[in-house]
Write a protein that holds these residues in place. Structure first.
Motif, PDB file in Angstrom:
ATOM      1  N   LEU A   7       0.845  -1.187   0.000  1.00 34.68           N
ATOM      2  CA  LEU A   7       0.000   0.000   0.000  1.00 34.68           C
ATOM      3  C   LEU A   7       0.882   1.238   0.000  1.00 34.68           C
ATOM      4  O   LEU A   7       2.031   1.199   0.439  1.00 34.68           O
ATOM      5  CB  LEU A   7      -0.939  -0.014   1.205  1.00 34.68           C
ATOM      6  N   ALA A   8       0.334   2.353  -0.462  1.00 39.30           N
ATOM      7  CA  ALA A   8       1.131   3.564  -0.655  1.00 39.30           C
ATOM      8  C   ALA A   8       1.371   4.359   0.620  1.00 39.30           C
ATOM      9  O   ALA A   8       2.314   5.138   0.685  1.00 39.30           O
ATOM     10  CB  ALA A   8       0.466   4.464  -1.691  1.00 39.30           C
ATOM     11  N   SER A   9       0.539   4.167   1.651  1.00 38.74           N
ATOM     12  CA  SER A   9       0.707   4.985   2.861  1.00 38.74           C
ATOM     13  C   SER A   9       0.510   4.145   4.122  1.00 38.74           C
ATOM     14  O   SER A   9      -0.135   3.087   4.083  1.00 38.74           O
ATOM     15  CB  SER A   9      -0.293   6.142   2.872  1.00 38.74           C
ATOM     16  N   LYS A  10       1.039   4.649   5.212  1.00 36.01           N
ATOM     17  CA  LYS A  10       0.880   3.964   6.487  1.00 36.01           C
ATOM     18  C   LYS A  10      -0.588   3.923   6.888  1.00 36.01           C
ATOM     19  O   LYS A  10      -1.082   2.907   7.379  1.00 36.01           O
ATOM     20  CB  LYS A  10       1.701   4.665   7.572  1.00 36.01           C
ATOM     21  N   GLY A  11      -1.313   5.010   6.646  1.00 37.01           N
ATOM     22  CA  GLY A  11      -2.731   5.059   6.982  1.00 37.01           C
ATOM     23  C   GLY A  11      -3.521   3.994   6.241  1.00 37.01           C
ATOM     24  O   GLY A  11      -4.373   3.313   6.827  1.00 37.01           O
TER      25      GLY A  11
END
Length: 86
Positions: free
Chosen positions: A57-61
């Motif tokens: 996935l592109a972000s930690k969130g």
């Protein structure tokens, strides 16, 4: 411009057959931590481990949200998710 970090949601199969879901931005480092008993309290005495599923996935969130969704699945749902990766 800096390349965005890739976050990985992963499912480990523990030696007792249980499944552990987590996130990391460095799977190799995280696996070493799990192997050394420092990855998570749950995995401390359940090694060795096999990585059964990964999703980038592109972000930690986004990774945290996906981790929560996977953790909400029952075992059959997690097994089906793992099987879908094959």
């Amino acid at each position: 411009m800096q390349q965005p970090a890739t976050w990985i949601v992963y499912i480990l199969e523990c030696t007792d057959g249980s499944l552990y879901t987590g996130i990391t931005n460095d799977l190799e480092r995280r696996m070493k931590a799990h192997a050394n008993g420092k990855g998570a309290k749950y995995t401390k005495r359940r090694g060795p481990f096999t990585v059964r599923y990964t999703e980038s996935l592109a972000s930690k969130g986004a990774a945290l949200q996906r981790e929560a969704a996977i953790k909400a699945l029952d075992r059959a749902g997690k097994v089906a998710l793992i099987a879908s990766m094959s």
